[in-house]
Design a protein around this motif. Structure first.
Motif, short mmCIF file in Angstrom:
data_model
loop_
_atom_site.label_atom_id
_atom_site.label_comp_id
_atom_site.label_asym_id
_atom_site.label_seq_id
_atom_site.Cartn_x
_atom_site.Cartn_y
_atom_site.Cartn_z
N SER A 172 0.81 -1.22 0.00
CA SER A 172 0.00 0.00 0.00
C SER A 172 0.84 1.26 0.00
CB SER A 172 -0.91 0.02 1.23
OG SER A 172 -0.16 0.21 2.42
N GLY A 173 2.12 1.13 0.39
CA GLY A 173 3.00 2.28 0.50
C GLY A 173 2.88 3.00 1.82
N GLU A 174 2.01 2.52 2.72
CA GLU A 174 1.71 3.27 3.94
C GLU A 174 2.73 3.05 5.06
OE1 GLU A 174 -3.11 3.78 3.70
OE2 GLU A 174 -2.30 1.99 4.70
N SER A 175 3.42 1.91 5.09
CA SER A 175 4.43 1.68 6.13
C SER A 175 5.75 1.32 5.48
CB SER A 175 3.97 0.57 7.09
OG SER A 175 3.81 -0.65 6.40
N VAL A 176 6.84 1.75 6.11
CA VAL A 176 8.17 1.58 5.54
C VAL A 176 9.08 0.94 6.60
CG1 VAL A 176 10.14 2.69 4.42
CG2 VAL A 176 7.83 3.63 4.11
#
Length: 404
Positions: A172-176
């Motif tokens: 989702s790109g929300e957590s890295v």
């Protein structure tokens, strides 16, 4: 250097280039033309010495553009030699490489940048439309970076610093998740041990190198072992099968879509040349059974950006589709109930992971907390030193885990 020191194996491209400079490291089989005929490939071979020099030139070019130790470099590209060269280029600078998936949309590509504060964004020209949506004013194309008139002192020295080597976002790109050099190395070691990889192997990457799957199920372990890696910028089953047939590929790794397309292609007989296929745990039974019929050893595997190599099992026959196997050697696993109580024996609960293969934590906004290690590890999925996957699994009597 003493004999003992010389036998130490580390995540060092320079060390490998020094030991076997003329051995092929990467073969780029991408089509030469945008609309090339089906099942045509172009092989550009890069030796370990050449890959080390590319990393050196990119490190020098980044340094000229102001990238320093502790900085973050974001990369938006399909699978290219530069994708891997930049891992080592950033390590030579003491910087962190954050691959950004080109499969994100203009609406979602901004999500990783909510926690990442890159010194620069590097992108291939083909991603210009996506790059326009990135909230960052310092961008450079791969072509511009490679063309920088930079003096190269290719000592190949990789720095051991506190900054992560990689920062990898979820789908989702929300957590890295942030991974140190030690975490990256332990994942490579466990992959080599679990899947019996060696310098004699040729691996083909089917997943994007912006994902933990693409990096840790073939690419980095094969290079770590001193083997040969094949890349294709855009996955095409016909091209991949031809490369497998003509280039002596021994191992592939992939998620549902590429594995399914390979096994249903009219030229799927080429799969008989493989020794092993590393399939995501969610791959359907039919493709797995097809691979087994061709005499390929199939390993199902489970992981996440915060723990790329968590669990795996070798499939010997008709498979139990919900099984992800047992944790790898350097990964501990536990199940907990809704109250966080650890469950013993046969049980169903939320899966937590720990050990040297688990990430250091998650990237957090600069103004969120005090920036300490404790703040990072507790920000998202870390609880009492354990990474909480947020997924439910069932543990059977033999200690293996199954999707609940």
């Amino acid at each position: 250097m003493s004999a003992v020191e010389d036998t130490v194996v580390t995540l060092s491209l320079a060390r490998r280039a020094g030991r076997f400079p003329d051995r092929t490291a990467i073969v780029d089989v991408s089509e030469d033309r945008l609309h090339a005929p089906a099942e045509t490939v172009r092989e550009d071979r890069v030796t370990y010495a050449e890959l080390s020099r590319i990393a050196g030139r990119l490190a020098s070019a980044l340094e000229q553009r102001g990238v320093a130790s502790g900085d973050t470099v974001c990369l938006v590209t399909r699978n290219r030699v530069a994708s891997l060269a930049l891992v080592f280029a950033c390590r030579r600078l003491g910087a962190t490489l954050a691959p950004i998936s080109y499969r994100l949309t203009p609406a979602t590509v901004t999500r990783p940048f909510e926690v990442l504060e890159p010194a620069i964004v590097v992108a291939e020209a083909a991603q210009r439309d996506l790059v326009r949506s990135i909230p960052h004013d310092r961008t450079v194309t791969l072509e511009e970076l490679a063309g920088t008139d930079a003096s190269v002192d290719d000592t190949g020295t990789e720095r051991d610093i506190d900054a992560p080597v990689l920062a990898i976002h979820d789908e989702s790109g929300e957590s890295v998740a942030t991974l140190s050099s030690e975490t990256v190395e332990w994942n490579c070691i466990d992959a080599i041990l679990e899947w019996d990889l060696s310098r004699e192997d040729s691996g083909f990457v089917l997943d994007p190198l912006s994902t933990a799957d693409g990096l840790f199920r073939t690419a980095l372990p094969v290079l770590y072992a001193g083997g040969r890696l094949l890349l294709d910028r855009a996955f095409d089953p016909g091209d991949t099968l031809r490369a497998i047939d003509e280039s002596g590929v021994t191992v592939v790794s992939g998620r549902q879509a590429p594995i399914r397309e390979l096994t249903t292609h009219e030229n799927a007989d080429a799969l008989a040349g493989l020794e092993r296929a590393i399939c995501d745990h969610a791959v359907d039974e039919a493709p797995v059974e097809t691979l087994l019929e061709y005499g390929v050893t199939v390993s199902r595997t489970y992981g996440a950006p915060a723990c790329p190599t968590a669990a795996t099992r070798t499939v010997a026959g008709p498979t139990d589709g919900d099984a992800i196997g047992r944790p790898v050697l350097d990964c501990e696993a536990q199940l907990v109930d809704d109250e966080g109580t650890v469950l013993e024996g046969e049980a169903t609960g939320q899966l937590r992971l720990s050990g040297p293969v688990v990430a250091d934590g998650y990237a957090t906004p600069a103004d969120d907390g005090d920036g300490s290690e404790a703040d990072s590890r507790s920000a998202l999925g870390f609880v009492d030193g354990w990474f909480d996957t947020g997924e439910r699994f069932r543990r059977s009597a033999d200690g293996s885990f199954h999707r609940a």
